[in-house]
Scaffold this active site. Structure first.
Site, short mmCIF file in Angstrom:
data_model
loop_
_atom_site.label_atom_id
_atom_site.label_comp_id
_atom_site.label_asym_id
_atom_site.label_seq_id
_atom_site.Cartn_x
_atom_site.Cartn_y
_atom_site.Cartn_z
N GLU A 249 0.86 -1.20 0.00
CA GLU A 249 0.00 0.00 0.00
C GLU A 249 0.89 1.25 0.00
O GLU A 249 1.95 1.25 0.64
CB GLU A 249 -0.83 -0.02 1.29
CG GLU A 249 -1.64 1.24 1.57
CD GLU A 249 -2.24 1.25 3.00
OE1 GLU A 249 -1.60 0.73 3.95
OE2 GLU A 249 -3.35 1.80 3.16
N LYS B 94 -9.42 2.17 -1.88
CA LYS B 94 -9.62 1.61 -0.52
C LYS B 94 -10.94 2.05 0.09
O LYS B 94 -11.25 3.24 0.14
CB LYS B 94 -8.45 2.03 0.37
CG LYS B 94 -8.45 1.42 1.77
CD LYS B 94 -7.16 1.80 2.48
CE LYS B 94 -7.06 1.25 3.89
NZ LYS B 94 -5.78 1.64 4.53
N CYS C 153 -4.87 -3.02 2.91
CA CYS C 153 -4.58 -2.94 4.34
C CYS C 153 -5.77 -3.23 5.25
O CYS C 153 -6.13 -4.35 5.45
CB CYS C 153 -3.94 -1.59 4.67
SG CYS C 153 -3.13 -1.66 6.28
#
Ligand code: CDV
Length: 327
Positions: free
Chosen positions: A50, A127, A172
């Site tokens: 990330e 995300k 993540c």
């Protein structure tokens, strides 16, 4: 577990620390070295972390304009990242890369792209589960300002048919949410690629340090098994200007077993010749979704966000009776 094997060379390229003073060019040089190593070990796909081009900047309070100027990419590939794409095409290797995306109309996302063996972008993920806070916490040892710098992703959890398989992406904190993986599992994902930056200390509560790594691996293993897919998870880790993030990059099989794990907290490639057919056995048996799932009893998963009061059995049965089965 028998039948024809479908091997795919799968690598994770963990990154050690990237400091504030490190240039994009220096980082891309490291990515290129890792890409070359992954290729030399037989990888067709390599997963980078990330926000892989810069330090994990959400730990710093800044005005938005400063953050945009220093840490966001207006195009992908851009002038500094183009050499990575060129090399991927030359070697015939695909990759996942996380970065901070600035759109043409000024929106900001924590994004990853999926690049195929021809060096072209085949997928983009923004995300969805953004942790942290948007306000300045001057008393905290560091910030976690993802909610300030990024919008919640607006393109869902997609799966892309490419490289003779189906690949999903997440980033993540998404790995802690089973819904993310189930949505990809329901699109027949065989591999989920994910990058992460996980600080070793939690600024919100006094979480025992050893639990950080345990919960990271637990999330990967449970989600791989329950969705019959491979997970390739790449950390950015070590101490970035003194702020420590844990490593633990791993490749997890559909059995839920960790089949490769990084040894340290520096740049490191891990590799597995992943048999995609391993997932088929689970998809045809214990996790045969069409045969065994009971979505009429999962209504609260989409109807509620937070936990509320228990519902009576009659109310749950009524909810189930209104469920519309697809096609
Ligand atoms: N970059 C992240 O999303 N990190 C979170 C931390 C803040 C808990 C994670 O889930 O690893």
């Amino acid at each position: 577990m028998s039948g024809l094997k479908r091997p795919l060379g799968l690598a994770v390229a963990q990154l050690g620390p990237i400091h504030l003073a490190d240039t994009r060019a220096a980082v891309v040089k490291r990515l290129i070295a890792l890409l070359r190593e992954a290729h030399s070990r037989g990888a067709r796909l390599v997963v980078f972390p990330e926000l892989a081009l810069t330090t994990f900047f959400p730990r710093y309070w800044m005005e938005d304009d400063e953050a945009i100027a220093r840490f966001f990419e207006l195009s992908m590939p851009g002038p500094e990242t183009q050499p990575l794409f060129d090399l991927a095409r030359e070697l015939g290797i695909g990759f996942y890369l996380g970065y901070a995306e600035l759109t043409g109309d000024g929106r900001r996302f924590n994004t990853s792209v999926l690049v195929d063996e021809a060096g072209g972008i085949v997928g983009r993920y923004r995300k969805i589960h953004l942790p942290g806070h948007a306000d300045h916490k001057p008393q905290a040892p560091f910030q976690h300002l993802e909610k300030k710098y990024f919008e919640v992703g607006n393109e869902g959890f997609s799966v892309w048919p490419t490289m003779d398989t189906k690949i999903g992406m997440c980033i993540c904190n998404d790995r802690r949410w089973p819904e993310a993986f189930r949505v990809m599992g329901l699109q027949s994902a065989e591999i989920v690629a994910l990058g992460y930056n996980t600080p070793s200390h939690n600024i919100h509560w006094n979480e025992p340090t050893h639990l950080r790594m345990f919960h990271h691996l637990l999330s990967l293993q449970a989600n791989a098994y329950q969705n019959a897919l491979w997970i390739a998870a790449a950390a950015k880790c070590g101490a970035e200007d003194g702020f420590h993030m844990f490593g633990g990059s791993a490749i997890v099989a559909p059995t839920g077993e960790i089949v490769a794990q990084a040894q340290g907290e520096d740049d490191e490639v891990i590799f597995v010749n992943a048999d995609l057919a391993l997932g088929d056995s689970f998809r045809q048996n214990v996790f045969n979704f069409i045969k065994h799932r009971r979505p009429e009893h999962y209504r609260l998963i989409v109807d509620r966000v937070g936990a509320g009061e228990p519902l009576a059995a009659g109310e749950l049965a009524k909810l189930a009776s209104t469920f519309q089965q697809e096609g």
